[in-house]
Design an enzyme around this catalytic site. Structure first.
Site, PDB file in Angstrom:
ATOM      1  N   SER A   8      68.208  57.723  95.208  1.00  0.00           N
ATOM      2  CA  SER A   8      67.196  57.581  94.160  1.00  0.00           C
ATOM      3  C   SER A   8      67.757  56.748  93.019  1.00  0.00           C
ATOM      4  CB  SER A   8      66.812  58.960  93.618  1.00  0.00           C
ATOM      5  OG  SER A   8      66.214  58.806  92.339  1.00  0.00           O
ATOM      6  N   HIS A  31      64.883  55.038  97.203  1.00  0.00           N
ATOM      7  CA  HIS A  31      63.867  55.929  96.646  1.00  0.00           C
ATOM      8  C   HIS A  31      63.596  55.528  95.196  1.00  0.00           C
ATOM      9  CE1 HIS A  31      61.750  59.855  96.485  1.00  0.00           C
ATOM     10  NE2 HIS A  31      62.248  59.970  95.267  1.00  0.00           N
ATOM     11  N   ASP A  33      61.552  56.276  91.826  1.00  0.00           N
ATOM     12  CA  ASP A  33      60.819  57.324  91.117  1.00  0.00           C
ATOM     13  C   ASP A  33      59.979  56.745  89.983  1.00  0.00           C
ATOM     14  OD1 ASP A  33      61.631  59.853  92.352  1.00  0.00           O
ATOM     15  OD2 ASP A  33      63.649  59.296  91.695  1.00  0.00           O
ATOM     16  N   MET A  35      57.459  57.497  87.047  1.00  0.00           N
ATOM     17  CA  MET A  35      57.022  58.617  86.201  1.00  0.00           C
ATOM     18  C   MET A  35      56.239  58.091  85.007  1.00  0.00           C
ATOM     19  SD  MET A  35      60.461  60.929  86.058  1.00  0.00           S
ATOM     20  CE  MET A  35      61.484  61.187  87.517  1.00  0.00           C
ATOM     21  N   HIS A  64      58.102  57.066  95.133  1.00  0.00           N
ATOM     22  CA  HIS A  64      57.702  58.443  94.827  1.00  0.00           C
ATOM     23  C   HIS A  64      56.944  58.426  93.507  1.00  0.00           C
ATOM     24  CE1 HIS A  64      59.199  62.796  93.719  1.00  0.00           C
ATOM     25  NE2 HIS A  64      57.894  62.745  93.898  1.00  0.00           N
ATOM     26  N   MET A  66      55.175  60.020  90.526  1.00  0.00           N
ATOM     27  CA  MET A  66      54.989  61.246  89.742  1.00  0.00           C
ATOM     28  C   MET A  66      54.099  60.871  88.566  1.00  0.00           C
ATOM     29  SD  MET A  66      58.873  62.571  90.145  1.00  0.00           S
ATOM     30  CE  MET A  66      59.364  60.906  90.617  1.00  0.00           C
ATOM     31  N   MET A 135      59.671  69.090  97.161  1.00  0.00           N
ATOM     32  CA  MET A 135      60.550  68.933  95.988  1.00  0.00           C
ATOM     33  C   MET A 135      61.456  70.151  95.876  1.00  0.00           C
ATOM     34  SD  MET A 135      60.097  66.021  94.543  1.00  0.00           S
ATOM     35  CE  MET A 135      61.149  66.324  93.128  1.00  0.00           C
ATOM     36  N   PHE A 141      63.406  64.807  86.268  1.00  0.00           N
ATOM     37  CA  PHE A 141      64.739  64.382  85.849  1.00  0.00           C
ATOM     38  C   PHE A 141      65.727  64.437  87.012  1.00  0.00           C
ATOM     39  CE2 PHE A 141      62.459  65.988  82.226  1.00  0.00           C
ATOM     40  CZ  PHE A 141      62.653  64.989  81.277  1.00  0.00           C
ATOM     41  N   GLY A 142      66.696  63.517  86.968  1.00  0.00           N
ATOM     42  CA  GLY A 142      67.783  63.560  87.936  1.00  0.00           C
ATOM     43  C   GLY A 142      68.845  64.546  87.467  1.00  0.00           C
ATOM     44  N   ASP A 173      64.028  66.374  98.015  1.00  0.00           N
ATOM     45  CA  ASP A 173      64.367  65.536  96.856  1.00  0.00           C
ATOM     46  C   ASP A 173      64.688  66.442  95.668  1.00  0.00           C
ATOM     47  OD1 ASP A 173      64.496  63.650  94.822  1.00  0.00           O
ATOM     48  OD2 ASP A 173      62.359  63.127  94.908  1.00  0.00           O
ATOM     49  N   GLY A 174      65.925  66.292  95.161  1.00  0.00           N
ATOM     50  CA  GLY A 174      66.323  67.012  93.955  1.00  0.00           C
ATOM     51  C   GLY A 174      67.510  67.921  94.195  1.00  0.00           C
ATOM     52  N   GLY A 195      70.142  61.260  94.196  1.00  0.00           N
ATOM     53  CA  GLY A 195      70.315  60.384  93.046  1.00  0.00           C
ATOM     54  C   GLY A 195      71.728  60.433  92.534  1.00  0.00           C
ATOM     55  N   SER A 196      72.016  61.459  91.748  1.00  0.00           N
ATOM     56  CA  SER A 196      73.351  61.535  91.133  1.00  0.00           C
ATOM     57  C   SER A 196      74.465  61.635  92.168  1.00  0.00           C
ATOM     58  CB  SER A 196      73.407  62.698  90.137  1.00  0.00           C
ATOM     59  OG  SER A 196      72.682  63.793  90.601  1.00  0.00           O
TER      60      SER A 196
END
Ligand code: DX5
Ligand code: ZN
Length: 223
Positions: A8, A31, A33, A35, A64, A66, A135, A141-142, A173-174, A195-196
Protein backbone atom coordinates in the site's frame (compact mmCIF):
# COMPACT_ATOMS: atom_id res chain seq x y z
CA UNK A 1 0.41 -18.20 -8.38
CA UNK A 2 -1.62 -18.91 -5.27
CA UNK A 3 -1.09 -15.74 -3.20
CA UNK A 4 -0.57 -12.08 -4.02
CA UNK A 5 1.31 -9.36 -2.16
CA UNK A 6 0.17 -5.79 -2.78
CA UNK A 7 2.12 -2.99 -1.04
CA UNK A 8 0.00 0.00 0.00
CA UNK A 9 1.47 3.33 -1.07
CA UNK A 10 -0.22 5.03 1.87
CA UNK A 11 3.16 4.53 3.57
CA UNK A 12 5.18 5.81 0.58
CA UNK A 13 6.72 9.26 -0.01
CA UNK A 14 3.87 11.14 -1.70
CA UNK A 15 6.34 13.57 -3.30
CA UNK A 16 8.26 10.81 -5.04
CA UNK A 17 5.91 8.14 -6.37
CA UNK A 18 8.06 7.28 -9.38
CA UNK A 19 11.02 6.16 -7.24
CA UNK A 20 8.74 4.60 -4.63
CA UNK A 21 7.08 2.47 -7.32
CA UNK A 22 10.51 1.36 -8.55
CA UNK A 23 11.45 0.24 -5.02
CA UNK A 24 8.55 -2.27 -4.97
CA UNK A 25 8.71 -3.41 -8.60
CA UNK A 26 8.51 -7.13 -7.74
CA UNK A 27 5.07 -6.81 -6.12
CA UNK A 28 1.94 -8.38 -7.62
CA UNK A 29 -0.02 -5.13 -7.68
CA UNK A 30 0.28 -1.70 -6.09
CA UNK A 31 -2.49 -0.92 -3.60
CA UNK A 32 -3.67 2.68 -3.97
CA UNK A 33 -5.67 4.09 -1.04
CA UNK A 34 -8.03 6.88 -2.09
CA UNK A 35 -9.52 8.74 0.91
CA UNK A 36 -11.88 11.71 0.85
CA UNK A 37 -12.04 12.91 4.48
CA UNK A 38 -15.75 12.05 4.51
CA UNK A 39 -16.03 8.26 4.39
CA UNK A 40 -12.86 8.13 6.49
CA UNK A 41 -11.26 10.87 8.62
CA UNK A 42 -8.23 11.23 6.34
CA UNK A 43 -7.48 12.62 2.90
CA UNK A 44 -4.95 11.23 0.42
CA UNK A 45 -5.37 11.86 -3.30
CA UNK A 46 -8.04 11.47 -5.94
CA UNK A 47 -8.78 10.95 -9.59
CA UNK A 48 -6.12 13.13 -11.29
CA UNK A 49 -3.35 11.61 -9.18
CA UNK A 50 -4.52 8.04 -9.77
CA UNK A 51 -4.67 8.87 -13.49
CA UNK A 52 -0.97 9.80 -13.43
CA UNK A 53 -0.07 6.77 -11.29
CA UNK A 54 -1.72 4.52 -13.87
CA UNK A 55 0.33 6.21 -16.60
CA UNK A 56 3.67 5.74 -14.84
CA UNK A 57 3.18 2.37 -13.16
CA UNK A 58 4.75 -0.79 -14.53
CA UNK A 59 2.69 -2.90 -12.10
CA UNK A 60 -1.11 -3.30 -11.99
CA UNK A 61 -2.94 -0.83 -9.73
CA UNK A 62 -5.28 -2.19 -7.05
CA UNK A 63 -7.36 0.89 -6.21
CA UNK A 64 -9.09 0.94 -2.80
CA UNK A 65 -11.73 3.66 -2.64
CA UNK A 66 -12.53 4.93 0.85
CA UNK A 67 -14.86 7.63 -0.41
CA UNK A 68 -18.51 8.61 -0.55
CA UNK A 69 -20.51 8.87 -3.81
CA UNK A 70 -18.80 5.71 -4.87
CA UNK A 71 -21.55 4.65 -7.28
CA UNK A 72 -20.61 7.68 -9.35
CA UNK A 73 -16.85 7.57 -8.90
CA UNK A 74 -15.88 3.88 -8.98
CA UNK A 75 -16.67 3.42 -12.70
CA UNK A 76 -14.62 6.55 -13.51
CA UNK A 77 -11.57 5.12 -11.75
CA UNK A 78 -12.13 1.81 -13.56
CA UNK A 79 -12.21 3.66 -16.89
CA UNK A 80 -8.63 4.83 -16.24
CA UNK A 81 -7.63 1.26 -17.04
CA UNK A 82 -6.59 0.28 -13.52
CA UNK A 83 -6.44 -3.44 -12.72
CA UNK A 84 -9.03 -3.43 -9.96
CA UNK A 85 -11.38 -1.02 -8.19
CA UNK A 86 -12.54 -1.92 -4.70
CA UNK A 87 -15.22 0.16 -3.00
CA UNK A 88 -16.92 -0.06 0.38
CA UNK A 89 -20.32 -1.70 0.66
CA UNK A 90 -21.08 0.80 3.46
CA UNK A 91 -20.60 3.72 1.05
CA UNK A 92 -22.55 2.37 -1.92
CA UNK A 93 -26.18 2.93 -2.83
CA UNK A 94 -26.21 -0.09 -5.14
CA UNK A 95 -23.13 -2.31 -4.83
CA UNK A 96 -24.22 -4.76 -7.55
CA UNK A 97 -24.89 -2.07 -10.14
CA UNK A 98 -21.58 -0.35 -9.32
CA UNK A 99 -19.73 -3.65 -9.71
CA UNK A 100 -21.33 -4.17 -13.10
CA UNK A 101 -20.21 -0.76 -14.26
CA UNK A 102 -16.63 -1.41 -13.08
CA UNK A 103 -16.53 -4.71 -14.95
CA UNK A 104 -18.09 -3.22 -18.08
CA UNK A 105 -14.98 -1.12 -18.65
CA UNK A 106 -12.65 -4.05 -18.03
CA UNK A 107 -11.51 -3.70 -14.41
CA UNK A 108 -11.89 -6.24 -11.66
CA UNK A 109 -14.58 -5.27 -9.14
CA UNK A 110 -13.80 -5.48 -5.44
CA UNK A 111 -16.13 -5.17 -2.46
CA UNK A 112 -14.72 -3.99 0.88
CA UNK A 113 -16.24 -4.35 4.34
CA UNK A 114 -15.20 -2.44 7.47
CA UNK A 115 -14.57 -4.26 10.77
CA UNK A 116 -18.12 -3.52 11.95
CA UNK A 117 -19.84 -4.93 8.86
CA UNK A 118 -20.90 -8.57 8.92
CA UNK A 119 -19.88 -10.99 6.20
CA UNK A 120 -23.47 -12.18 5.86
CA UNK A 121 -24.47 -8.68 4.71
CA UNK A 122 -22.49 -9.18 1.49
CA UNK A 123 -22.41 -12.98 1.07
CA UNK A 124 -25.40 -12.94 -1.28
CA UNK A 125 -23.93 -10.51 -3.83
CA UNK A 126 -20.37 -11.84 -4.17
CA UNK A 127 -21.07 -13.47 -7.54
CA UNK A 128 -20.93 -9.94 -9.00
CA UNK A 129 -17.39 -9.38 -7.74
CA UNK A 130 -13.85 -10.54 -8.46
CA UNK A 131 -12.51 -9.92 -4.98
CA UNK A 132 -13.70 -9.37 -1.42
CA UNK A 133 -11.66 -7.14 0.88
CA UNK A 134 -12.04 -7.85 4.58
CA UNK A 135 -10.61 -4.81 6.37
CA UNK A 136 -8.48 -5.90 9.32
CA UNK A 137 -8.25 -2.35 10.73
CA UNK A 138 -10.65 0.60 10.68
CA UNK A 139 -9.95 2.23 7.32
CA UNK A 140 -8.26 5.61 7.37
CA UNK A 141 -4.67 5.26 8.48
CA UNK A 142 -1.61 3.11 7.91
CA UNK A 143 0.47 1.64 10.70
CA UNK A 144 -2.41 0.42 12.90
CA UNK A 145 -2.48 -2.92 14.71
CA UNK A 146 -4.57 -5.69 13.22
CA UNK A 147 -7.97 -6.18 14.90
CA UNK A 148 -7.98 -9.89 15.75
CA UNK A 149 -11.76 -10.19 15.80
CA UNK A 150 -11.94 -9.38 12.05
CA UNK A 151 -10.18 -12.67 11.25
CA UNK A 152 -13.35 -14.58 12.04
CA UNK A 153 -14.77 -13.05 8.86
CA UNK A 154 -11.82 -14.30 6.83
CA UNK A 155 -12.58 -17.85 7.94
CA UNK A 156 -16.28 -17.33 7.35
CA UNK A 157 -15.68 -15.90 3.88
CA UNK A 158 -13.31 -18.74 2.94
CA UNK A 159 -15.83 -21.36 4.03
CA UNK A 160 -18.58 -19.64 2.06
CA UNK A 161 -16.50 -19.18 -1.10
CA UNK A 162 -15.39 -22.81 -1.07
CA UNK A 163 -18.84 -24.22 -0.38
CA UNK A 164 -20.41 -22.13 -3.16
CA UNK A 165 -17.48 -22.66 -5.54
CA UNK A 166 -17.02 -18.91 -5.98
CA UNK A 167 -13.47 -18.39 -7.19
CA UNK A 168 -12.99 -14.79 -6.17
CA UNK A 169 -9.92 -13.45 -4.39
CA UNK A 170 -10.04 -12.92 -0.62
CA UNK A 171 -8.03 -9.87 0.36
CA UNK A 172 -7.01 -8.54 3.77
CA UNK A 173 -5.80 -5.00 4.46
CA UNK A 174 -4.49 -3.37 7.63
CA UNK A 175 -1.83 -4.34 10.15
CA UNK A 176 -0.48 -7.22 8.03
CA UNK A 177 3.19 -7.98 8.77
CA UNK A 178 5.76 -10.76 8.90
CA UNK A 179 4.46 -11.84 12.33
CA UNK A 180 0.88 -12.55 11.26
CA UNK A 181 0.73 -13.09 7.48
CA UNK A 182 1.31 -16.85 7.55
CA UNK A 183 -1.45 -17.40 10.11
CA UNK A 184 -3.91 -15.23 8.14
CA UNK A 185 -3.07 -17.08 4.92
CA UNK A 186 -3.83 -20.32 6.76
CA UNK A 187 -7.35 -18.97 7.42
CA UNK A 188 -7.89 -18.69 3.69
CA UNK A 189 -6.90 -15.16 2.64
CA UNK A 190 -4.96 -15.14 -0.65
CA UNK A 191 -4.31 -11.45 -1.39
CA UNK A 192 -2.39 -9.38 1.14
CA UNK A 193 -2.05 -5.61 1.43
CA UNK A 194 0.90 -4.37 3.45
CA UNK A 195 1.80 -0.72 3.88
CA UNK A 196 4.20 -0.06 6.71
CA UNK A 197 5.51 -3.65 6.73
CA UNK A 198 6.89 -3.09 3.21
CA UNK A 199 7.84 0.58 3.24
CA UNK A 200 9.68 0.56 6.57
CA UNK A 201 12.03 -2.18 5.29
CA UNK A 202 15.55 -1.28 4.20
CA UNK A 203 15.24 -3.63 1.24
CA UNK A 204 11.63 -3.49 0.13
CA UNK A 205 11.95 -6.03 -2.67
CA UNK A 206 13.42 -8.56 -0.24
CA UNK A 207 10.64 -7.81 2.23
CA UNK A 208 7.99 -8.40 -0.45
CA UNK A 209 9.58 -11.77 -1.22
CA UNK A 210 9.69 -12.64 2.49
CA UNK A 211 6.05 -11.70 3.07
CA UNK A 212 4.92 -13.54 -0.05
CA UNK A 213 6.85 -16.68 0.94
CA UNK A 214 5.30 -16.66 4.42
CA UNK A 215 1.85 -16.25 2.88
CA UNK A 216 2.50 -19.13 0.46
CA UNK A 217 3.49 -21.29 3.41
CA UNK A 218 0.29 -20.49 5.32
CA UNK A 219 -1.81 -20.95 2.20
CA UNK A 220 -0.29 -24.38 1.49
CA UNK A 221 -1.28 -25.57 4.98
CA UNK A 222 -4.78 -24.42 4.22
CA UNK A 223 -5.24 -26.43 1.02
C1 DX5 B 1 -6.01 1.66 5.70
C2 DX5 B 1 -5.60 1.35 4.29
C3 DX5 B 1 -4.53 0.36 4.20
C4 DX5 B 1 -3.25 0.80 4.87
C5 DX5 B 1 -2.51 -0.41 5.30
O1 DX5 B 1 -7.15 2.43 5.70
O2 DX5 B 1 -6.70 0.85 3.56
O3 DX5 B 1 -4.28 -0.02 2.86
O4 DX5 B 1 -2.43 1.54 4.05
O5 DX5 B 1 -1.37 0.02 5.96
P1 DX5 B 1 -0.68 -0.90 7.05
O6 DX5 B 1 -0.21 -2.15 6.33
O7 DX5 B 1 0.44 -0.07 7.53
O8 DX5 B 1 -1.70 -1.20 8.11
ZN1 ZN C 1 -6.29 -0.11 1.60
Amino acid sequence: MSVRLNPSILSADFANFADEFESISNCDAIHVDVMDNHFVPNLTFGYPVVKRLQEISTRPLDVHLMIENVDEWAPKYAALGVFSVTFHHEAAQDSVETAKRIREVGSRAGLAIKPGTRFEDVAGILEHFDQLLVMTVEPGFGGQSLIESTLQKVSEARAHLDSTDLRIWLQVDGGIDEENIERIAALGADTFVAGSAVFKAQDRRAQINTLRALAEKGHSHFH
